[in-house]
Design a protein around this motif. Sequence first.
Motif, short mmCIF file in Angstrom:
data_model
loop_
_atom_site.label_atom_id
_atom_site.label_comp_id
_atom_site.label_asym_id
_atom_site.label_seq_id
_atom_site.Cartn_x
_atom_site.Cartn_y
_atom_site.Cartn_z
N ASP A 476 51.94 -23.57 76.66
CA ASP A 476 52.32 -22.55 75.67
C ASP A 476 52.61 -21.25 76.40
O ASP A 476 51.70 -20.62 76.93
N PHE A 477 53.87 -20.86 76.49
CA PHE A 477 54.25 -19.67 77.23
C PHE A 477 53.90 -18.38 76.50
O PHE A 477 54.04 -17.29 77.05
N TYR A 478 53.44 -18.47 75.27
CA TYR A 478 53.00 -17.27 74.55
C TYR A 478 51.55 -16.94 74.90
O TYR A 478 51.20 -15.80 75.16
N THR A 479 50.70 -17.94 74.89
CA THR A 479 49.28 -17.73 75.22
C THR A 479 48.98 -18.06 76.68
O THR A 479 47.89 -17.79 77.16
N TRP A 480 49.95 -18.68 77.38
CA TRP A 480 49.80 -19.12 78.77
C TRP A 480 48.72 -20.18 78.92
O TRP A 480 48.13 -20.35 79.99
N GLU A 481 48.47 -20.92 77.84
CA GLU A 481 47.57 -22.06 77.94
C GLU A 481 48.30 -23.20 78.64
O GLU A 481 49.51 -23.35 78.57
N GLY A 482 47.52 -24.04 79.33
CA GLY A 482 48.12 -25.16 80.04
C GLY A 482 47.09 -26.24 80.29
O GLY A 482 46.04 -26.30 79.64
N ALA A 483 47.38 -27.11 81.25
CA ALA A 483 46.49 -28.22 81.53
C ALA A 483 46.65 -28.65 82.99
O ALA A 483 47.71 -28.45 83.60
N TYR A 484 45.59 -29.23 83.54
CA TYR A 484 45.61 -29.77 84.89
C TYR A 484 45.94 -31.26 84.84
O TYR A 484 45.53 -31.97 83.90
N PHE A 485 46.65 -31.73 85.84
CA PHE A 485 47.01 -33.13 85.91
C PHE A 485 47.21 -33.52 87.37
O PHE A 485 47.35 -32.67 88.25
N ASN A 486 47.25 -34.83 87.64
CA ASN A 486 47.46 -35.34 88.99
C ASN A 486 48.92 -35.65 89.24
O ASN A 486 49.61 -36.20 88.37
N ILE A 487 49.42 -35.25 90.41
CA ILE A 487 50.69 -35.73 90.92
C ILE A 487 50.41 -37.02 91.69
O ILE A 487 49.51 -37.05 92.53
N SER A 488 51.15 -38.09 91.41
CA SER A 488 50.82 -39.36 92.06
C SER A 488 51.00 -39.28 93.57
O SER A 488 50.18 -39.80 94.34
N ARG A 489 52.06 -38.59 94.02
CA ARG A 489 52.30 -38.47 95.46
C ARG A 489 52.88 -37.10 95.78
O ARG A 489 53.69 -36.57 95.02
#
Length: 626
Positions: A476-489
Motif C-alpha cells: 500500500d503506497f499510501y500507508t507504506w505497508e508491505g510484507a516480507y517474502f523469500n526470493i527463491s534464488r
Amino acid sequence: MKSRYFVGAALGVVLAPVCAQAAEAGPLDETIVVAATRTEVPLSQVGQSVSVVTREDIERTQATTASEVLSRLPGLQVTNSGGFGQPSSVFIRGADNAQSLVLIDGVRVNDPGDVGGGFDFGALTIAQFDRVEVVRGSSGVLYGSRAIGGVINLVTQRPEEEWHGRASAEYGWRDRRQVSASAAGLVGPVGLTVGGNWLKGDGYSAFNEDRGATEKDGFESKSLNARAQVELTEGLSIDGGTFWTRANYDYDNTGADALNVGFKRDLTGYANIRYAGLDDRLHARVGYGVVDTRRISDARENGTNETNGKTERFEGQLEFTPITFVSVLVGAETEKQNFNGAFTYSGVVSASNDSMSIDSLFANLTLRPVTGLTLNGGLRYDDNSQFGDRTTFAANGVYAFAGDEGPVIRASYGEGFKAPSLYQLFTNIGSQQLDPETSKSWDVGIEQPFAEGHGVLSVNYFDRKAKNQIEYRTIDFYTWEGAYFNISRARAKGLEVAMQVHDWQGFDLNLAYTYLDAKNGTTGYRLARRAKNNMTVSLDKRWDVNEFGGLRLGAELRVGGGRWDDLDNAQWVEGNTVVNLRGSFAVTQNVEVFARMENLFDEHYEVVRTYGTPGRSAYAGVRVKM
C-alpha cells in the motif's frame, strides 16, 4: 559537467607517474588482522579478501562517520536514506546489509530490533576508532549466521605503557559541530581506554530539497566508550568494556516533508578471560557480550513505532599450535535474542514480544606445509530454536611468493545459513512462513606488491549464490505497508580492483573500483539499490615545509553508477560524480589544522529515490595529539 570530467582527467594524469615511479619506495610493516580468523595473524596468511583502514587513513580523509570510511573500500556500497541518523545500509559484494556482521572491539553489535537483524550505520561516528577491518565474503563458519556476506570490525584505541591521546573539533556547513576525545594508558597494572564524541547540526531535508522540500532535518549524537584490561598472573588476563551511543534526529515521510522525529540508543558491554601459555602455542578465551538497543520513530500523524532488542552471548574458543605448521581452533557459542515492539499502522496498534536462541559449535584447521602457503578449512554446527540445525563448511588458502615484490594469491569458499529475524517473523508486517536464507560463495584474487611494499595492486573475482533471500515489498503506497517474502534464488558476481600507494615521496594514492552484477535469479531483475559500477580514487601529497610535517593537500573523485530502487526495476536512480578536496597543516608536533570541501561542483543527485544528499559544503577544524 565539463569541469568535473576535467578534474577526473587531471587526477588520472597525476596518478600515472605515481604508479610508474613508485618502485623507489621503502617497505611497509606486515599488517596483523583479527576479523578474518578470530585470532591475530599476518595478512599474508589470510585466504580471504581483507581491507584494513588505519587511524592515519581516517585522519587523512577527514572522515566523520563509519559510512564514509566503508564507502571508500572495494566491494562495498553504502546507501543513506537522508542525512546523519537516517537509515544507512552497507552492501558487501551485493549481500544485504543484514547479511554482514558488525563488531566493535570484537563484540557483535548487530541490532536484534533491526528489521533484518542487521546494523544501521546511520548514527555511527568514526572518531573513537583506531582501526577498521573488513572481510569480504562469507565468514559464517567462524562467526555464524549474520556473517554470510562479510565481517566489519571496528577497533577502539588500545593502551600502551605511556598515556597517549587525541582530541579534535570541527565546524562547518549548516552549523554542524563535532568534538571528540580519546585517551589510553596504564593506571598501575590496569590498562585503560576512554573516549567520547559529540556531533550536532541543522542537517538537510531527508526528502530531497530538489523535489520541493523546505525544512531541514537536524540531528544530535553522543557516544562514549571505555575499556579496561589487567594481567592477573603470567599468561592470565581479564578485560571488559562498553560502547554507548544515543542519537536524536528528524526525518521525513517518503515523498514529502514531515515533522517526524527519531531516537536510537545502543549499549554494548563485554567481558573476557584470556589465557596464553605453552610458549605462546596455546590461546584460550571465555567471553560474555550483551547488546541492548532501543529505537523510537514518532511519525506524528501516523503514530509512534518503538522497537527494543537485546542479545546476550556466551562464547569460548581455544587455539592450539602443536607444531609450527599446524594450528587448530575450536569454539562454542550460545546466544539468545529478545525483541519487543509496538507498531502503529493506519491508526491500528499492534505489539510483538518474542525470542530466539542459537547454540553453535565450530572448528577450523590451519596448515602451513611450506613457506608462503597457508590453508584453512572449517565446519560449523548451528542449532536454531525456530529453524532447527544446519552444518556449514568453509575453506580458503593463500600463497605468498618469496620476496618483497612477490605476488600473493588468495582463494576462498564459504557457506552460510541465516534465519529470518524476529522482526521479519513476528511483527504486523512479518511472516512466520519465511524460510532461512542460505548461500554459497567463492572468490579468487591476486595481490601484487610493488615499490618495496609502499604500493600494492589487487584484483578479485567473486561469485555468490543465495537461496530464499528475504526481501520486502510495499503493498500500500499510501500507508507504506508491505510484507516480507523469500526470493527463491539470487546471485551476485563481480570484480574488485584496488590500488594503494602509501608514503611514496610524500604521495598517498587510493583506488577502489567494483563491478557488481546482482540479480534476482527468478525474475532476472537486478537487486534493488546495487549499482553495477562504483569507483573512488584519491590522491594526497605531503610537503615537509617545517619540522612537524607541514602541508598536506588531497583530492578525491567518487563515481556512483545508476541503480534500480525497487525489486521490479521500475524506478531508476541516476548515477553521480562527486569531487572532494581536503587539506591539513601541522602547526606544531602535536597540533594540526584541517579543512575540506565536499561535493565541490554541487552535484544534485540521489542514492535512494526521493531522499536528499548534501550539496556543496565546507568544514574546518583542529586536531591535537598527546
